[in-house]
Structures are given as structure tokens and as C-alpha cells.
Scaffold this active site. Structure first.
Site, PDB file in Angstrom:
ATOM      1  N   SER A 165      -3.431   5.543   0.799  1.00  0.00           N
ATOM      2  CA  SER A 165      -3.838   4.168   0.531  1.00  0.00           C
ATOM      3  C   SER A 165      -4.450   4.009  -0.849  1.00  0.00           C
ATOM      4  O   SER A 165      -4.649   2.889  -1.318  1.00  0.00           O
ATOM      5  CB  SER A 165      -4.855   3.700   1.583  1.00  0.00           C
ATOM      6  OG  SER A 165      -6.037   4.508   1.516  1.00  0.00           O
TER       7      SER A 165
ATOM      8  N   HIS B  98       3.001   2.945   2.701  1.00  0.00           N
ATOM      9  CA  HIS B  98       1.617   2.713   3.120  1.00  0.00           C
ATOM     10  C   HIS B  98       1.568   1.790   4.328  1.00  0.00           C
ATOM     11  O   HIS B  98       1.697   0.574   4.208  1.00  0.00           O
ATOM     12  CB  HIS B  98       0.801   2.128   1.962  1.00  0.00           C
ATOM     13  CG  HIS B  98      -0.631   1.883   2.315  1.00  0.00           C
ATOM     14  ND1 HIS B  98      -1.362   0.847   1.787  1.00  0.00           N
ATOM     15  CD2 HIS B  98      -1.462   2.542   3.163  1.00  0.00           C
ATOM     16  CE1 HIS B  98      -2.581   0.877   2.286  1.00  0.00           C
ATOM     17  NE2 HIS B  98      -2.659   1.888   3.132  1.00  0.00           N
TER      18      HIS B  98
ATOM     19  N   GLU C 232       3.545  -1.282   2.726  1.00  0.00           N
ATOM     20  CA  GLU C 232       3.777  -1.311   1.284  1.00  0.00           C
ATOM     21  C   GLU C 232       4.727  -0.173   0.923  1.00  0.00           C
ATOM     22  O   GLU C 232       4.443   0.993   1.212  1.00  0.00           O
ATOM     23  CB  GLU C 232       2.456  -1.168   0.522  1.00  0.00           C
ATOM     24  CG  GLU C 232       1.550  -2.370   0.665  1.00  0.00           C
ATOM     25  CD  GLU C 232       0.201  -2.182   0.006  1.00  0.00           C
ATOM     26  OE1 GLU C 232      -0.313  -3.146  -0.586  1.00  0.00           O
ATOM     27  OE2 GLU C 232      -0.358  -1.068   0.098  1.00  0.00           O
TER      28      GLU C 232
ATOM     29  N   ASN D 170      -5.037  -3.185  -1.259  1.00  0.00           N
ATOM     30  CA  ASN D 170      -6.339  -2.614  -1.594  1.00  0.00           C
ATOM     31  C   ASN D 170      -6.807  -3.016  -2.984  1.00  0.00           C
ATOM     32  O   ASN D 170      -8.011  -3.125  -3.227  1.00  0.00           O
ATOM     33  CB  ASN D 170      -6.303  -1.094  -1.466  1.00  0.00           C
ATOM     34  CG  ASN D 170      -6.316  -0.654  -0.017  1.00  0.00           C
ATOM     35  OD1 ASN D 170      -6.633  -1.432   0.876  1.00  0.00           O
ATOM     36  ND2 ASN D 170      -5.953   0.591   0.234  1.00  0.00           N
TER      37      ASN D 170
END
Length: 317
Positions: free
Chosen positions: A148, A171, A183, A221
């Protein structure tokens, strides 16, 4: 780390995106390295969509724990999908039958079409692991990291050129069975065929892919961490309490969770690890005040208050 907001945003498009193609069909055998909550979740979803899955961990105890996560999750799904214990048990057993447990990674990847790594967020551990796996996986296998926060290019930097062409980021989000987004992270070395195949695999397991370049934090993120850190700084400046900040964001911005609820759910140690790493050495992020270490976050982590998983973070559980 994502909330149900993104689930809703992708629900309609996910139905539209689901296709079956030759590239996606080529990924039938999936090996997942790491039997924790993320790895077991990935294994569960792949097996649910009729892939043959091998789940790998260091010992039988870890594998049994991972199988326990999967079984518990499948029973919840079965209760929602089927009436009657017989139908529910049949569904659970059918999915579990597609999952093989192994403590031998070399053998587990030898016939894999896709290898997904979901181990500890440590660059050296991941680099060493993929060097080992690449030597035993088929030359056509797609290799993917579920990291991540770590750069995909950095994880793959010591691999041979032809292996780098097959190396990407996948991800997934926790909890994997519920979260729709994946992702798909492409590096400069990854071939278009491999990226396309990964996107189609994600669609084939009922998820919605978001394709992005290899950059710190990818999409979610990169946007989410500054938001959570700014909430912590509001607390440090005594602007408002965690409860009032959470209430404001839920009722004022329509978020299903406030930033402090989200921090506790994600894990304060995880947030600190990512933010500190970006501040020290993140590409283009070094010294960025958005990721400056937080005294309040440091205090909670140092005292072992990591959020939901320890029973106390910004809130008590």
C-alpha cells in the site's frame, strides 16, 4: 482503508466493466503469498470466482489461521446469499475446495498464472521474496505486490529485465471481500499486455480496477493520508475534539467515517510507518509538511494505542 463511499462510486461501473476475455481467462491459477487478513481475503475472492488458489505462509499455524479468516468470512457471505444450512455449507465448502494451503513457496508458484504477494511492509523482505519466486515461477506468470505504500519499481529493482516486464502492483483494500476497488499500479517496465491482463483479472473477480502510475501512495493513500494527518493537526492545535471533527466530516462532507474513526480502523502504527517513510525518503515527498511527523500520533503509537486492533487509539473500543 477505503470507506463505503468508494464502494458506491464504483458499484455501477463495476457491473459495466465486467468482461471475459482471452487474457483474463489465461489467469486461472493464482498463488497468494501471505495468509494474513489481506492475503486470505485475496485468496477467498479469487476462489469464489472459480480460480484455483494456493495460499502460502511460513508455517501451518499461520495457514490454519488464514483458513479460519476465510471460513468465517464465507459463512457470513453464505448467510446473505442462501437460505438453509445445507445450501450455505455447500457454498462454503465449494470455495474452500478451490484453495490449497502450502508452506513451500517455490513449489506453490511453479504453475501459477498470477502470484500476489501480501507480506509485511518491508522493502528488503519483498525484494528477497520476489527474487526467490521469480526463479521458480513460469516465465509467463504475472508477479504482483499488494503493498500500500512501497514503490513497485523499488521492489522489483533487482529483478531481471524480462521479469520486470511482468511485475506490477495489485493493491487490494481491507476487508478484501467487501471492498470493490483494486489499484492496478504500472511501472515504466511493465508491458501493456501484462497490465491489461491484470485489469481484466480484477474485473473477472468482481472488483473495479483503478489504473495508475507507480507513485508514493498510488491514488487512495496519496489523497487519504494528508486528510488524516491534517485532522490530527487540528486536534493538536486544540481546534476541536476527535468526536466533533468526525461528526463534522460525516454530516458536512457526507463521509461514512470520520478521519479519527478511519485512523483507528486502519491502525495508527500503519499510518505512522507510511507517513514517516514518505517524509524521510518518499520520491518527491521528502520534507513535505503534509507528512511531517505528528507528536500526538507518535505518543499513541509509542504507548501501544494503535486503534481498533489494540482496543484503544483516538477512541476506546
Amino acid at each position: 482503508m477505503l470507506s463505503s463511499t468508494i464502494n458506491a462510486a464504483f458499484r455501477a461501473s463495476n457491473k459495466r466493466l465486467f468482461t471475459t476475455s482471452a487474457a483474463a481467462a489465461a489467469i486461472n491459477r493464482v498463488t497468494v503469498i501471505g495468509g494474513g487478513q489481506m492475503g486470505s481475503g485475496i485468496a477467498q475472492v479469487a476462489a469464489t470466482y472459480k480460480h484455483s488458489v494456493t495460499l502460502v505462509d511460513v508455517n501451518q499455524e499461520a495457514l490454519d489461521r488464514g483458513k479460519g479468516y476465510i471460513t468465517k468470512s464465507l459463512k457470513r457471505v453464505a448467510k446473505k446469499k442462501f437460505e438453509g444450512e445445507q445450501a450455505q455449507s455447500a457454498f462454503v465448502n465449494e470455495v474452500l475446495d478451490r484453495i490449497t494451503l502450502s508452506t513451500k513457496p517455490d513449489a506453490a508458484v511453479s504453475k501459477a498464472d498470477l502470484v500476489v504477494e501480501a507480506v509485511v511492509e518491508n522493502i528488503k523482505v519483498k525484494q528477497d521474496l520476489f527474487a526467490q519466486l521469480a526463479a521458480h515461477a513460469p516465465p509467463t506468470a504475472v508477479l504482483a505486490s499488494n503493498t500500500s505504500s512501497l514503490p513497485i519499481t523499488k521492489i522489483a529493482e533487482h529483478l531481471k529485465a524480462d521479469v520486470k516486464q511482468r511485475f506490477i502492483g495489485l493493491h487490494f483494500f481491507n476487508p478484501v471481500p467487501q471492498m470493490k476497488l483494486v489499484e492496478v499500479v504500472r511501472t515504466e517496465d511493465a508491458s501493456k499486455q501484462v497490465v491489461d491482463s491484470a485489469v481484466e483479472f480484477v474485473q473477472a473477480i468482481g472488483k473495479a480496477p483503478a489504473l495508475c502510475k507507480d507513485t508514493p501512495g498510488f491514488i487512495v493513500n496519496r489523497l487519504l493520508l494528508p486528510y488524516m494527518m491534517e485532522a490530527i493537526r487540528l486536534l493538536e492545535r486544540d481546534v476541536a475534539s476527535p468526536r466533533d471533527i468526525d461528526t463534522a466530516m460525516k454530516l458536512g462532507a457526507g463521509y461514512p467515517m470520520g478521519p479519527f474513526e478511519l485512523c483507528d480502523y486502519v491502525g495508527l502504527d500503519t499510518i505512522k510507518f507510511i507517513v514517516d517513510g514518505w517524509y524521510r525518503e518518499g520520491e518527491g515527498l521528502q520534507g513535505n509538511p503534509l507528512f511531517r511527523p505528528s507528536a500526538k500520533l507518535d505518543e499513541l503509537v509509542n504507548n501501544g494505542h494503535l486503534g481498533v486492533k489494540t482496543g484503544k487509539g483516538f477512541y476506546e473500543y
